[in-house]
Write an enzyme that holds these catalytic residues in place. Structure first.
Site, PDB file in Angstrom:
ATOM      1  N   PHE A 236      28.221  28.089 -26.434  1.00 56.40           N
ATOM      2  CA  PHE A 236      29.518  27.856 -25.777  1.00 56.40           C
ATOM      3  C   PHE A 236      30.535  28.960 -26.066  1.00 56.40           C
ATOM      4  O   PHE A 236      31.731  28.736 -25.954  1.00 56.40           O
ATOM      5  CB  PHE A 236      30.100  26.503 -26.194  1.00 56.40           C
ATOM      6  CG  PHE A 236      29.151  25.349 -26.054  1.00 56.40           C
ATOM      7  CD1 PHE A 236      28.655  24.975 -24.816  1.00 56.40           C
ATOM      8  CD2 PHE A 236      28.740  24.635 -27.166  1.00 56.40           C
ATOM      9  CE1 PHE A 236      27.770  23.918 -24.687  1.00 56.40           C
ATOM     10  CE2 PHE A 236      27.859  23.574 -27.051  1.00 56.40           C
ATOM     11  CZ  PHE A 236      27.370  23.212 -25.809  1.00 56.40           C
ATOM     12  N   ARG A 318      42.131  37.191 -19.711  1.00 53.10           N
ATOM     13  CA  ARG A 318      41.588  36.310 -18.674  1.00 53.10           C
ATOM     14  C   ARG A 318      42.532  35.131 -18.432  1.00 53.10           C
ATOM     15  O   ARG A 318      42.680  34.673 -17.292  1.00 53.10           O
ATOM     16  CB  ARG A 318      40.190  35.812 -19.040  1.00 53.10           C
ATOM     17  CG  ARG A 318      39.558  34.994 -17.924  1.00 53.10           C
ATOM     18  CD  ARG A 318      38.127  34.610 -18.240  1.00 53.10           C
ATOM     19  NE  ARG A 318      37.164  35.620 -17.876  1.00 53.10           N
ATOM     20  CZ  ARG A 318      36.572  35.718 -16.689  1.00 53.10           C
ATOM     21  NH1 ARG A 318      36.903  34.877 -15.716  1.00 53.10           N
ATOM     22  NH2 ARG A 318      35.675  36.644 -16.451  1.00 53.10           N
ATOM     23  N   GLU A 727      30.761  28.392 -16.602  1.00 51.44           N
ATOM     24  CA  GLU A 727      32.132  28.126 -17.000  1.00 51.44           C
ATOM     25  C   GLU A 727      33.000  27.413 -15.954  1.00 51.44           C
ATOM     26  O   GLU A 727      33.803  26.547 -16.305  1.00 51.44           O
ATOM     27  CB  GLU A 727      32.808  29.445 -17.407  1.00 51.44           C
ATOM     28  CG  GLU A 727      32.241  30.045 -18.663  1.00 51.44           C
ATOM     29  CD  GLU A 727      32.775  31.439 -18.935  1.00 51.44           C
ATOM     30  OE1 GLU A 727      33.310  31.664 -20.029  1.00 51.44           O
ATOM     31  OE2 GLU A 727      32.661  32.305 -18.040  1.00 51.44           O
TER      32      GLU A 727
END
Length: 807
Positions: A236, A318, A727
């Site tokens: 993850f 991001r 994602e």
């Protein structure tokens, strides 16, 4: 050679196949890093000497450890022959002289057994010279404690747009982090081989970077280190950067003792010592016109980076790129900064800052809708990107028409409008239980934002019997990447899936790889595998053409059979062609390489096209909450998601389901608590186990869960027309948070704006309900909507007042 997205009629990709290791997983036979160590003779165990202070200068007395039976060596900074650093930014000392967080590993003890290593670590004497510590984002802001770059993405004239907006809202909210809680904790196993090279088995998403860090700690070239990742029990993002130091400890121990060394954190160590999803403080002002169209967004995002930078800068970058989510906003100013605190260094987590950035605009719309008198689902749809639009960082929004198409299909499929009426009826009939129903979209850019990472390699070998072995640069953490790569290889070579086998990811087979991250691994590694297979198939076609008496361009490979254009004509088994090719001295292996084209990014202006494409989706969630406790139940979830032409539908649906539930965990229940007091345990994590940290379980799954893949969604720029899936579905969980907001609002008066903490735990929901009830008692209506600047008929609107503390 076929186009990247073209599929043959009988493609193995697109078929619903099970995970290649599914049988091993469910029977317990799957091997992981520490299982390999346990099967090796003479292995030493490494155990950390952990700091009990959040911030202090330290001095060690290691001699008492040697009095413990079974202790072989205590590793300290004096033992490092190369660079005493575990990171790529040289701000993470492997053996620190300054403890930077509670649980920081100061030294490592090697023992014949885990108990010997543990008792030896307990015997090491540590002297502390206490230093001031910073535990929260707000403390960092007050102290001016920041690290790394502080970027801004800006478009238009935000101040002017806010000044003339009919409605301006402002607010701030602090959102929590999230523990990765992979079933397999961090683990490394190092062996010094007979020729002096090092083999590192590591649970890592980035074997090449693990290789580099081990090499620079040992002071040797990367060619003397091989890192292998058989599989991971979950990653993850938590195993993208943070395994490197643990691998280096194991390798250093193997160097100094000549014996294999294993390092596996127990659950408490794993939660205490490693970084999480970044908590963020979000501050915003947003302007709307009289019709509810977004005019401007001014936002500052402050992330909690922890004690070192790790991946905090690209995570923040991001986040800033995702503050728009699926909505067109003509004027945007998004500023970011990274706080430096005395906590473990926060790191990558599924979504990589995208969820935290998206939180901004979903919070804006969820808060503004009641005050504007527009249903939230209508306000969202009204503001969707349209064809021809560009993002605030200048990238054209490719396939923007998919947003309303997905939205409409979901709204129809889940009978959203009819169920809204049912929810209203239920709420009118129940004073102490309320339901909420909400829809939210996602637009998620796919590619590494650092352009150079968008490349991959693969090695494909065809043996004389026609069997195929592939190795690629991606790692398997349960997501099914290996399965997809086998399907790609089988499709490209025209052989059955059972003819293809996959070898573990290893740096001396495929070098210089990027991390398995950014949802790009199927795109990148799939492109490399396909390229290698097509190179081999081209050579085999020449051989088969001579055997079949046809032009090599007319040779077809399908299901392990090789024919000409006339499938009913002469044919050969794939293995026959391979055998003939070997006798003719034709090369039967190839190294494939792929790089994503069309990407560019101006890091100075923060403008460009950093993403290959966008993945789209939408979710509808219905919840019911208890007005006495704040506890909620997720009654139903419906999702329509765009994965292009799926490489493997069963795997993709599983990823969507898992991503959604993990997102629900982050937004509604997973709460990290730290000791913020002034006592001796300041900075200690208070939720270090499954008994204190609430994870989603079967009981949190929705009663009804419906996932559908969006049809006719070929992506021309990706392998076999597919799109990323890892994602983007995580962000669909905002539908559950917004449904909670709707349900809480039902306790209040019409137009009440609900302020909801994150995570929206039962406690947070309860207090939001109390606020709604109080507003109903007072008849406040839209109270709590922060700042509203009404339209003035013939004069410029006044700007919003300074950002208030409203959360």
């Amino acid at each position: 050679m076929s186009g990247l997205a073209d599929r043959p009629p009988d493609a193995v990709v697109g078929r619903p196949v099970v995970h290649e290791s599914a049988a091993l997983h469910v029977t317990g036979a799957a091997m992981y890093t520490d299982d390999l160590a346990a099967r090796t003779h003479g292995v030493l165990t490494a155990w950390p000497v952990a700091s009990t202070s959040a911030h202090a200068m330290v001095a060690l007395d290691v001699e008492p450890a040697y009095e413990v039976p079974g202790v072989v060596l205590v590793l300290t900074a004096d033992d490092v022959p190369g660079l005493n650093d575990a990171g790529v930014k040289h701000d993470e000392p492997l053996f620190p002289s300054e403890a930077m967080f509670h649980g920081h590993a100061l030294a490592w003890v090697l023992g014949e057994t885990p108990d010997a290593a543990r008792l030896g670590a307990a015997a090491v004497r540590v002297s502390y010279e206490q230093l001031p510590s910073i535990v929260t984002i707000r403390e960092a802001i007050d102290a001016g404690s920041f690290q790394g770059a502080s970027p801004t993405i800006e478009r238009g004239d935000v101040d002017a747009a806010l000044a003339v907006s009919a409605h301006v809202f402002a607010g701030e909210i602090e959102i929590g982090g999230q523990e990765h809680f992979s079933l397999e904790t961090h683990a490394s196993f190092a062996v010094r081989e007979a020729d002096g090279r090092y083999l590192i088995e590591c649970s890592t998403q980035h074997p090449s970077e693990t290789q580099e860090i081990v090499a620079h700690v040992l002071g040797i070239p990367s060619s003397e280190v091989a890192v292998e990742c058989l599989r991971m029990g979950g990653g993850f993002g938590g195993k993208e950067m943070q395994p490197h130091g643990f691998a280096a400890i194991a390798a250093l121990g193997a160097k100094l003792t000549g014996r294999p060394v294993r390092l596996r954190l127990n659950r408490t160590q794993d939660i205490t010592m490693t970084g999480k999803r970044h908590p963020f403080l979000l501050e915003w002002r947003a302007g709307f016109d009289a019709d509810g169209l977004l005019q401007a967004l001014d936002t500052t995002l402050t992330s909690d980076g922890g004690w070192s930078l790790d991946l905090s800068e690209p995570v923040l970058g991001r986040a800033l790129a995702h503050v728009d989510n699926a909505y067109g906003i003509p004027n945007v100013r998004a500023h970011g900064r990274v706080a430096k605190t005395n906590k473990p260094s926060n790191t990558a987590f599924r979504g990589f800052g995208g969820p935290q950035g998206t939180f901004v605009i979903e919070e804006v719309l969820g808060r503004a809708a009641p005050a504007l008198g527009i249903p939230p689902h209508e306000l969202r749809a009204r503001n969707f990107y349209r064809p021809g639009d560009t993002t605030h960082y200048g990238q054209p929004v490719k396939d923007a028409e998919r947003l309303p198409a997905i939205w409409t299909r979901l709204r129809d499929d889940c009978a959203f409008d009819e169920r809204l009426a049912e929810v209203a009826g239920f709420n009118a009939a129940h004073s102490d239980r309320k339901r909420g129903l909400a829809m939210t979209p996602v637009k998620f850019g796919i590619s590494f934002t650092f352009t150079s990472f968008n490349q991959a390699g693969a090695l494909v070998i065809v043996y004389k019997d026609g069997s195929v072995l592939i190795t690629h640069g991606g790692t398997e953490m349960g997501q099914g990447l290996h399965t997809k790569m086998m399907q790609v290889a089988a499709t490209a070579l025209g052989v059955p899936l059972e003819a293809v086998r996959l070898a573990p990811t290893r740096t001396d087979k495929v070098p210089n790889t990027s991390a398995t991250a950014a949802s790009s691994s199927a795109d990148l590694n799939g492109g490399a595998v396909k390229a290698a297979c097509e190179e081999i198939r081209g050579r085999l076609a020449a051989v088969a053409g001579r055997l079949l008496g046809v032009d090599e361009r007319d040779v077809r490979f399908s299901g392990g059979v090789v024919t000409g254009l006339d499938a009913a004509g002469p044919s050969l088994a794939f293995a026959e062609v391979v055998g003939a090719a070997y006798l003719q001295r034709v090369q039967l292996f190839a190294a494939g390489y792929y790089r994503t084209e069309g990407l560019h990014w101006d890091a100075v202006r923060n403008q460009g096209s950093p993403f290959k494409y966008f993945a789209y989706g939408a979710a509808a969630a219905e919840v019911e909450i208890d007005g006495f406790t704040g506890a909620h139940r997720l009654r139903r979830v419906d999702i329509v998601h765009d994965v292009g032409d799926s490489l493997s539908p069963l795997l993709d649906i599983g990823q969507i389901e898992g991503g959604y539930i993990q997102g629900v965990g982050w937004l509604t229940m997973e709460e990290l608590r730290w000791d913020e007091g002034d006592g001796p345990t300041r900075g200690r994590l208070q939720t270090p186990s499954a008994s204190t940290y609430k994870l989603p379980s079967f009981s949190e799954l929705p009663d009804d869960f419906h996932v559908h893949l969006f049809d006719d969604a070929r992506e021309d720029g990706a392998v076999y027309g597919s799109k990323a899936v890892g994602e983007p579905p995580f962000l669909l969980a905002f539908s559950a948070r917004e449904a909670l907001r709707q349900a809480v609002g039902a306790f209040g008066p019409e137009g009440h704006t609900v302020q909801l903490d994150s995570p929206a735990t039962p406690e947070a929901v309860f207090w939001a309900i109390e606020a709604a009830r109080t507003a109903a008692t007072r008849g406040d209506g839209a109270a709590g909507a922060s700042v509203t600047v009404p339209a003035a008929a013939d004069e410029a609107r006044a700007p919003a007042s300074p950002l208030p503390v409203t959360e």
